[in-house]
Enzyme design. Structure first.
Site, PDB file in Angstrom:
ATOM      1  N   GLU A 258       0.880  -1.183   0.000  1.00  7.75           N
ATOM      2  CA  GLU A 258       0.000   0.000   0.000  1.00  7.75           C
ATOM      3  C   GLU A 258       0.908   1.220   0.000  1.00  7.75           C
ATOM      4  OE1 GLU A 258      -3.086  -0.370  -0.409  1.00  7.75           O
ATOM      5  OE2 GLU A 258      -3.414  -2.459   0.175  1.00  7.75           O
ATOM      6  N   CYS A 292      -1.859   9.413   2.395  1.00  6.93           N
ATOM      7  CA  CYS A 292      -1.604   8.808   1.082  1.00  6.93           C
ATOM      8  C   CYS A 292      -2.700   9.254   0.116  1.00  6.93           C
ATOM      9  CB  CYS A 292      -1.572   7.297   1.191  1.00  6.93           C
ATOM     10  SG  CYS A 292      -2.994   6.620   2.034  1.00  6.93           S
TER      11      CYS A 292
END
Ligand code: NAD
Length: 524
Positions: A258, A292
């Site tokens: 991720e 993110c």
């Protein structure tokens, strides 16, 4: 109970087999809102400790995997109850240690509780299937089996929610764990580990190694290569994720990666512009742009570009920045000095002469760059001014570089196909957003966007515990966290065929299909 003011100077480096171990080399966690406030002094786990942690997890695996899944989930439920009882205190540790505004820190602790609530009942499902066989007196089944020792390295910005996304399903599914959290969140990780210990997990099922990326992290990666782990989860930058992906490939593993993002938001001429301004500001500057899923490229239709930018800049100028314990700040300090350094570096290397900066050149607040609505400790805090960069085009380096700070770009489009190219061409594929009220435009956006997640008339940020979370391209290898989908990360399918016929029956060869009469024709 968690005591958020406690200075932890025990030099704890690793929690292995139910015990904390110390190390000679230390690593200090500082409060980014006031670098004179020492949050904790911890040890740096070396390769020996990481290896011991993996060995403890290996020893604990057989018994944990055989523990009935509803009983495993019961311990996860205990953990959730402890987190609920300590919600405010844990959120305060997060705010003190990484500078996330308290409201957001409380939200990320709530995300842990939501994830527990979802997966506790999964302990009573973990369904397999019964499947019809092509032969008589034969049964076919599938089972989800745990994978084994799960090694996990996590990032600084969501120090409780992201680990919870990994460990809660991993443990319910019967895996044992070794965690290398971020060096920027050592005290938070210490308490997160303690909460698991108090929940009643058997020794060795959950182990933690503390330390830096180049030290403890690099040792962890060597152990992946040596086969100490059966499954790897990594949340962090694309550069480190790429290296970990290579090593996992050699170890014949499929990791869950991720990684970073450069998340686009498209604003169409028919959009509710006030709503879109608020959405862009939170997406770009919430958590000081250190998510993110933070906004990277704001893509505005030429017809509304100038009016929209004017509204955006006026509202941005009134943003409050400062003490993350104040409820009215949009953002607090950056996570640590490293991120301020990176942000200043981006300002000096990525901004070109054609770019316009309507909020000013940016910089370190209190050190030559002031902000009118500032409430923090400018002398000792790691605070940065916000930046909006205008006149950006797809050829510019800043268009496709993740900046991970309070900065986003503005691009202008004329045709919707151009907006789609701008939304996709940077190569990341994590989150995305569009503001429009036209269903056909929404349809084109959601069909052509390459991101793993899209919002319609909402921010690029945000996640829910039961919706898949993850990205594509430079944002990850397609793995998904949260909801039922993450179970495919933490279990392997086991196919069983059970022959009760008492004779050798071979699939395909001994299957008795009935032939049709192919000479049959309908008379018209
Ligand atoms: P980072 O890559 O610097 O560090 C992440 C983790 O890797 C830390 O625990 C660190 O100690 C470790 N690490 C660093 N160097 C290492 C090495 N050589 N070997 C092994 N481990 C090493 O990332 P960060 O600065 O902590 O976090 C910011 C990044 O994480 C951003 O790119 C952000 O977009 C990304 N992120 C992604 C998600 C997601 O779900 N996609 C969520 C949060 C953050």
């Amino acid at each position: 109970m968690i005591n958020h003011t406690q200075i932890n100077n025990q030099q704890f480096a690793a929690y292995i087999d139910g015990q904390w171990h110390k190390a000679k080399h230390t690593i200090t966690s500082l409060n980014p809102a006031d670098l004179t406030d020492i949050v904790g002094v911890f040890g740096e786990a070396d390769k020996g400790l990481v290896s011991d942690a993996a060995a403890a997890a290996r020893r604990a695996f057989r018994t944990w995997a055989r523990t009935p899944a509803p009983v495993r989930a019961g311990i996860v439920q205990n953990f959730g109850r402890l987190v609920e009882n300590n919600k405010e205190a844990l959120a305060r540790v997060v705010t003190r240690e990484i500078g996330k505004p308290l409201k957001e820190a409380l939200g990320s602790v709530q995300e842990v509780i939501d994830t527990v609530n979802f997966f506790v009942s999964e302990g009573r499902r973990l369904y397999g299937q019964t499947i019809p066989s092509e032969m008589p007196n034969k049964e076919l089944f599938t089972y989800r089996r745990p994978i084994g020792v799960f090694g996990c390295i996590t990032a600084c910005n969501f120090p409780v929610a992201v680990p919870a996304w990994y460990f809660i399903p991993a443990l319910v599914a019967g895996n044992t764990c070794v965690w290398k959290p971020s060096e920027d969140a050592l005290l938070t990780s210490y308490w997160f580990t303690e909460l698991w210990a108090r929940a009643g997990l058997p020794h060795g099922v959950f182990n933690t190694v503390l330390g830096s990326g180049p030290g403890t992290g690099a040792a962890f990666v060597e152990l992946i290569e040596e086969g100490a782990f059966d499954k790897i989860g990594f949340t962090g930058s694309t550069a480190i994720g790429r290296k970990i992906g290579e090593v996992c490939g050699r170890a014949l593993q499929t990791p869950c990666l991720e990684l970073g993002g450069k998340n686009p938001m498209v604003v169409c001429p028919d959009a509710d512009l006030e709503l879109a301004v608020d959405g862009a500001l939170f997406s770009g500057f919430g958590t000081a742009g250190q998510r993110c899923t933070s906004l990277g490229n704001l893509i505005i239709h030429s017809q509304i570009h100038d009016a929209f930018v004017e509204k955006l800049v006026n509202k941005a100028k009134n943003m409050r920045i400062g003490d993350p314990f104040n409820s009215d700040v949009t953002y607090g300090p950056l996570i640590s000095q490293r991120f301020l350094h990176n942000h200043l570096e981006h300002l000096s290397t990525l901004i070109e002469s054609k770019h316009e900066l309507p909020l000013g050149k940016g910089g370190h607040i209190g050190h030559g760059a002031e902000w009118p609505h500032f409430s923090g400790n400018a002398k000792n805090g790691v605070y940065a001014r916000p930046n909006i960069v205008l006149n950006v085009s797809m050829a510019d380096r800043i268009y496709s570089t993740e900046t991970f700070g309070p900065l986003f770009n503005v691009l202008k489009y004329h045709e919707f196909d151009e907006a789609m190219a701008m939304a996709n061409n940077h190569g990341y594929g994590l989150s995305s957003a569009i503001y429009t009220n036209d269903p056909r435009t929404v349809y084109q956006f959601k069909t052509e966007i390459t991101a793993g997640m899209s919002s319609i008339n909402n921010t690029t940020t945000g996640a829910e515990a039961h919706l898949p979370f993850g990205g594509n391209g430079k944002s990850g290898n397609g793995g998904r966290q949260s909801g039922i989908w993450v179970l495919d990360q933490f279990t392997k399918w086991h196919a069983i065929n059970w022959d009760l016929s008492g004779k050798l029956q071979l699939a395909q060869m001994d299957t008795h299909y009935v032939e049709p009469d192919l000479n049959f024709k309908i008379q018209s």
